[in-house]
Design a protein around this motif. Structure first.
Motif, PDB file in Angstrom:
ATOM      1  N   ALA A  32      -1.864  -6.608  -8.385  1.00 32.07           N
ATOM      2  CA  ALA A  32      -0.405  -6.559  -8.474  1.00 32.07           C
ATOM      3  C   ALA A  32       0.224  -6.713  -7.103  1.00 32.07           C
ATOM      4  O   ALA A  32       1.235  -7.406  -6.916  1.00 32.07           O
ATOM      5  N   GLY A  33      -0.359  -6.074  -6.055  1.00 39.13           N
ATOM      6  CA  GLY A  33       0.192  -6.221  -4.702  1.00 39.13           C
ATOM      7  C   GLY A  33       0.056  -7.640  -4.201  1.00 39.13           C
ATOM      8  O   GLY A  33       0.950  -8.163  -3.509  1.00 39.13           O
ATOM      9  N   LEU A  34      -1.032  -8.319  -4.515  1.00 35.97           N
ATOM     10  CA  LEU A  34      -1.218  -9.696  -4.074  1.00 35.97           C
ATOM     11  C   LEU A  34      -0.199 -10.616  -4.726  1.00 35.97           C
ATOM     12  O   LEU A  34       0.373 -11.502  -4.067  1.00 35.97           O
ATOM     13  N   LEU A  35       0.048 -10.410  -6.017  1.00 31.72           N
ATOM     14  CA  LEU A  35       1.052 -11.238  -6.704  1.00 31.72           C
ATOM     15  C   LEU A  35       2.450 -11.001  -6.131  1.00 31.72           C
ATOM     16  O   LEU A  35       3.238 -11.941  -5.969  1.00 31.72           O
ATOM     17  N   LEU A  36       2.782  -9.765  -5.829  1.00 31.42           N
ATOM     18  CA  LEU A  36       4.101  -9.469  -5.274  1.00 31.42           C
ATOM     19  C   LEU A  36       4.275 -10.122  -3.904  1.00 31.42           C
ATOM     20  O   LEU A  36       5.343 -10.656  -3.571  1.00 31.42           O
ATOM     21  N   PHE A  37       3.223 -10.134  -3.119  1.00 32.43           N
ATOM     22  CA  PHE A  37       3.302 -10.774  -1.788  1.00 32.43           C
ATOM     23  C   PHE A  37       3.530 -12.272  -1.922  1.00 32.43           C
ATOM     24  O   PHE A  37       4.335 -12.856  -1.190  1.00 32.43           O
ATOM     25  N   LEU A  38       2.807 -12.935  -2.847  1.00 31.73           N
ATOM     26  CA  LEU A  38       2.979 -14.372  -3.043  1.00 31.73           C
ATOM     27  C   LEU A  38       4.375 -14.700  -3.543  1.00 31.73           C
ATOM     28  O   LEU A  38       4.966 -15.710  -3.150  1.00 31.73           O
ATOM     29  N   LEU A  39       4.918 -13.839  -4.406  1.00 31.73           N
ATOM     30  CA  LEU A  39       6.261 -14.070  -4.925  1.00 31.73           C
ATOM     31  C   LEU A  39       7.313 -14.000  -3.821  1.00 31.73           C
ATOM     32  O   LEU A  39       8.211 -14.835  -3.733  1.00 31.73           O
ATOM     33  N   VAL A  40       7.183 -13.008  -2.974  1.00 33.85           N
ATOM     34  CA  VAL A  40       8.169 -12.872  -1.880  1.00 33.85           C
ATOM     35  C   VAL A  40       8.030 -13.999  -0.873  1.00 33.85           C
ATOM     36  O   VAL A  40       8.996 -14.550  -0.355  1.00 33.85           O
ATOM     37  N   TRP A  41       6.808 -14.388  -0.571  1.00 33.71           N
ATOM     38  CA  TRP A  41       6.579 -15.436   0.438  1.00 33.71           C
ATOM     39  C   TRP A  41       7.081 -16.788  -0.050  1.00 33.71           C
ATOM     40  O   TRP A  41       7.609 -17.580   0.712  1.00 33.71           O
TER      41      TRP A  41
END
Length: 207
Positions: A32-41
């Motif tokens: 979940a943290g990895l997906l959130l990082f990709l979304l913000v980037w």
């Protein structure tokens, strides 16, 4: 009976191993943290690190040029004009003439030292114990006259006694000096008061 030691416990690795449910929770949180990082980037502005149009450049700033130095033979060293030196009647510029300082006035002569008053009378003996004839000189048959010089102080006591003329015998000379040291004198007088004086007295040794 001997005491028994407690049983040794071995390390149980299986007791510290996390369960499968905990592993699933950790893996899910990581995903979940990895997906959130990709979304913000992906959705953010990627130009935030670029310099704007007003960024400073490496070009040197412009300064006003300094005024040119003045010539070495110029009479003026600044913007303030120097007044001209007036010339004399014959056209020559006045010069500073250094004169030697006047000599110091002569020192006043030092006053002469005060003179000692002149004695009007000489010391006079008032007590003259007889000298002791040395026993060894008497056995050796030594005899003669010793001239003794003595300085008599203001109180009539000899302050310095010495042999003015020897008799030829050291023992007789020493006995004469010792005798005069015990003499007493009436001091010399000058202007009505006692002063230091000197006398010479003969001391004879005869058998």
């Amino acid at each position: 009976m001997p005491a028994t030691s407690p049983p040794h416990r071995s390390f149980d690795l299986a007791a510290w191993r996390p369960s499968r449910r905990a592993l699933f929770w950790v893996l899910g949180a990581f995903v979940a943290g990895l997906l959130l990082f990709l979304l913000v980037w992906r959705g953010g502005d990627s130009d935030f690190y670029r310099a704007g149009p007003a960024a400073p450049t490496a070009a040197n700033p412009h300064y006003a040029p300094l005024p040119a130095p003045m010539a070495g033979d110029s009479d003026e060293v600044s913007d303030i004009p120097v007044p001209a030196t007036p010339a004399t009647d014959n056209g020559e510029q006045p010069r500073l003439v250094e004169t030697a300082p006047p000599p110091p006035p002569p020192a006043a002569p030092a006053p002469p030292p005060p003179q000692a008053p002149i004695a009007t009378s000489q010391p006079q003996p008032v007590s003259m114990p007889a000298p002791r004839y040395p026993a060894q000189a008497l056995r050796n048959g030594e005899q003669g006259t010793v001239m003794v010089s003595a300085e008599i102080s203001e109180n009539g006591i000899p302050s310095a006694v010495e042999v003015a003329r020897s008799s030829g015998s050291r023992q007789l000379d020493r006995a004469a000096v010792d005798a005069v040291r015990h003499w007493r004198f009436r001091p010399a007088m000058a202007e009505g008061r006692p002063v230091t004086g000197r006398v010479q007295v003969p001391i004879s040794f005869k058998q």
